[in-house]
Design a protein around this motif. Sequence first.
Motif, short mmCIF file in Angstrom:
data_model
loop_
_atom_site.label_atom_id
_atom_site.label_comp_id
_atom_site.label_asym_id
_atom_site.label_seq_id
_atom_site.Cartn_x
_atom_site.Cartn_y
_atom_site.Cartn_z
N HIS A 228 25.46 21.26 25.48
CA HIS A 228 24.61 22.61 25.19
C HIS A 228 24.80 23.44 26.26
O HIS A 228 24.00 24.26 26.38
CB HIS A 228 23.37 22.23 24.82
N GLY A 229 25.81 23.26 27.28
CA GLY A 229 25.85 24.07 28.24
C GLY A 229 26.22 25.69 28.22
O GLY A 229 26.78 26.07 27.16
N ARG A 230 26.43 26.08 29.53
CA ARG A 230 26.95 27.54 29.60
C ARG A 230 28.64 27.45 29.67
O ARG A 230 29.40 26.13 29.93
CB ARG A 230 26.61 28.20 30.48
N ARG A 231 29.32 28.34 29.07
CA ARG A 231 30.65 28.41 29.27
C ARG A 231 31.22 28.67 30.89
O ARG A 231 30.79 29.54 31.23
CB ARG A 231 31.47 29.51 28.25
N ILE A 232 32.26 27.91 31.18
CA ILE A 232 32.74 28.24 32.69
C ILE A 232 33.89 29.26 32.54
O ILE A 232 34.80 29.14 31.82
CB ILE A 232 33.23 26.99 33.12
N ARG A 233 34.01 30.17 33.36
CA ARG A 233 34.93 31.33 33.65
C ARG A 233 35.16 31.23 35.15
O ARG A 233 34.47 31.46 35.95
CB ARG A 233 34.41 32.65 33.28
N LEU A 234 36.61 30.44 35.25
CA LEU A 234 36.93 30.33 36.67
C LEU A 234 37.36 31.78 37.19
O LEU A 234 37.76 32.68 36.42
CB LEU A 234 38.21 29.65 36.76
N MET A 235 37.22 32.06 38.58
CA MET A 235 37.70 33.23 39.01
C MET A 235 38.92 32.85 40.25
O MET A 235 38.91 31.73 40.61
CB MET A 235 36.53 33.86 39.78
N ALA A 236 39.38 33.98 40.53
CA ALA A 236 40.52 33.65 41.67
C ALA A 236 39.91 34.26 42.69
O ALA A 236 39.78 35.52 42.76
CB ALA A 236 41.89 34.25 41.10
N ALA A 237 39.87 33.45 44.03
CA ALA A 237 39.18 33.85 45.08
C ALA A 237 39.65 33.43 46.33
O ALA A 237 40.36 32.04 46.22
CB ALA A 237 37.69 33.66 45.04
N PRO A 238 39.55 33.53 47.50
CA PRO A 238 40.12 33.25 48.68
C PRO A 238 39.53 31.81 48.93
O PRO A 238 38.49 31.56 48.47
CB PRO A 238 39.87 34.32 49.94
N ALA A 239 40.34 31.08 49.59
CA ALA A 239 39.86 29.64 50.00
C ALA A 239 38.68 29.86 50.81
O ALA A 239 37.80 29.02 50.92
CB ALA A 239 41.10 28.95 50.69
N ASP A 240 38.54 30.76 51.72
CA ASP A 240 37.59 31.05 52.66
C ASP A 240 36.35 31.70 51.92
O ASP A 240 36.66 32.85 51.64
CB ASP A 240 37.88 31.75 53.79
N PRO A 241 35.33 31.08 51.36
CA PRO A 241 34.33 32.03 50.55
C PRO A 241 33.79 33.21 51.15
O PRO A 241 33.04 33.78 50.60
CB PRO A 241 33.55 30.85 50.31
N LEU A 242 33.77 33.06 52.50
CA LEU A 242 33.15 34.19 53.22
C LEU A 242 34.06 35.46 53.49
O LEU A 242 33.68 36.45 54.26
CB LEU A 242 32.83 33.83 54.54
N THR A 243 35.31 35.35 52.99
CA THR A 243 36.16 36.68 53.05
C THR A 243 35.68 37.60 52.20
O THR A 243 34.98 37.55 50.89
CB THR A 243 37.37 36.43 52.54
N THR A 244 35.41 38.92 52.67
CA THR A 244 34.83 40.09 52.20
C THR A 244 35.71 40.43 50.84
O THR A 244 36.87 40.13 50.70
CB THR A 244 35.07 41.24 53.10
N ALA A 245 34.89 41.30 49.81
CA ALA A 245 35.63 41.54 48.76
C ALA A 245 36.81 42.53 48.98
O ALA A 245 37.65 42.42 48.43
CB ALA A 245 34.50 42.11 47.83
N VAL A 246 36.50 43.30 50.00
CA VAL A 246 37.65 44.41 50.33
C VAL A 246 38.97 43.47 50.71
O VAL A 246 39.98 43.93 50.42
CB VAL A 246 37.17 45.26 51.39
N ALA A 247 38.74 42.60 51.68
CA ALA A 247 39.98 41.73 52.00
C ALA A 247 40.59 40.78 50.87
O ALA A 247 41.65 40.88 50.82
CB ALA A 247 39.44 41.05 53.32
N ALA A 248 39.61 40.44 50.06
CA ALA A 248 40.04 39.57 49.09
C ALA A 248 40.83 40.21 48.12
O ALA A 248 41.94 39.99 47.29
CB ALA A 248 39.02 38.89 48.44
N ALA A 249 40.77 41.57 47.87
CA ALA A 249 41.15 42.42 46.83
C ALA A 249 42.71 42.63 47.35
O ALA A 249 43.40 42.77 46.36
CB ALA A 249 40.62 43.95 46.91
N GLY A 250 43.24 42.71 48.57
CA GLY A 250 44.27 42.84 48.89
C GLY A 250 45.31 41.40 49.08
O GLY A 250 46.06 41.53 49.40
N LEU A 251 44.54 40.46 48.86
CA LEU A 251 45.36 39.05 48.98
C LEU A 251 46.23 38.91 47.79
O LEU A 251 46.04 39.13 46.58
CB LEU A 251 44.21 37.94 49.05
N PRO A 252 47.51 38.35 47.96
CA PRO A 252 48.54 37.89 46.95
C PRO A 252 47.85 36.59 46.34
O PRO A 252 47.18 36.01 46.81
CB PRO A 252 49.64 37.91 47.70
#
Length: 110
Positions: free
Chosen positions: A50-74
């Motif tokens: 009865h839980g929620r649906r999981i939606r995975l995201m593609a994000a940097p291994a370093d979770p402190l990477t800024t959104a601006v820096a992450a947007a440019g990563l391959p």
Amino acid sequence: MSEPLAAVDTWRPVMEAAGFRCQCEGECGNAHAKGSGRCQHEHDHHTSKHGRRIRLMAAPADPLTTAVAAAGLPADRLRAWCPDCHSGAARRARRQLPATPTDQCSLFDL
């Protein structure tokens, strides 16, 4: 299977490399004992009957990477994260940062 509305060309290779499963190996603070050290959350699956649906995201291994820096990563510099593990890893990483100096003058110092 659901996909994001944008950046599918980056998201899909990350998910395929991860087997559509969260790649957290304890960075969030959870040992993930049931998953042999890796988070068991899979994209588009539910957390429980009865839980929620999981939606995975593609994000940097370093979770402190800024959104601006992450947007440019391959795609090869990103990994699959479930929201719970990513936010937990970010909280844990922030706690491990060196303390900021308290001897700085502040606008609100009396």
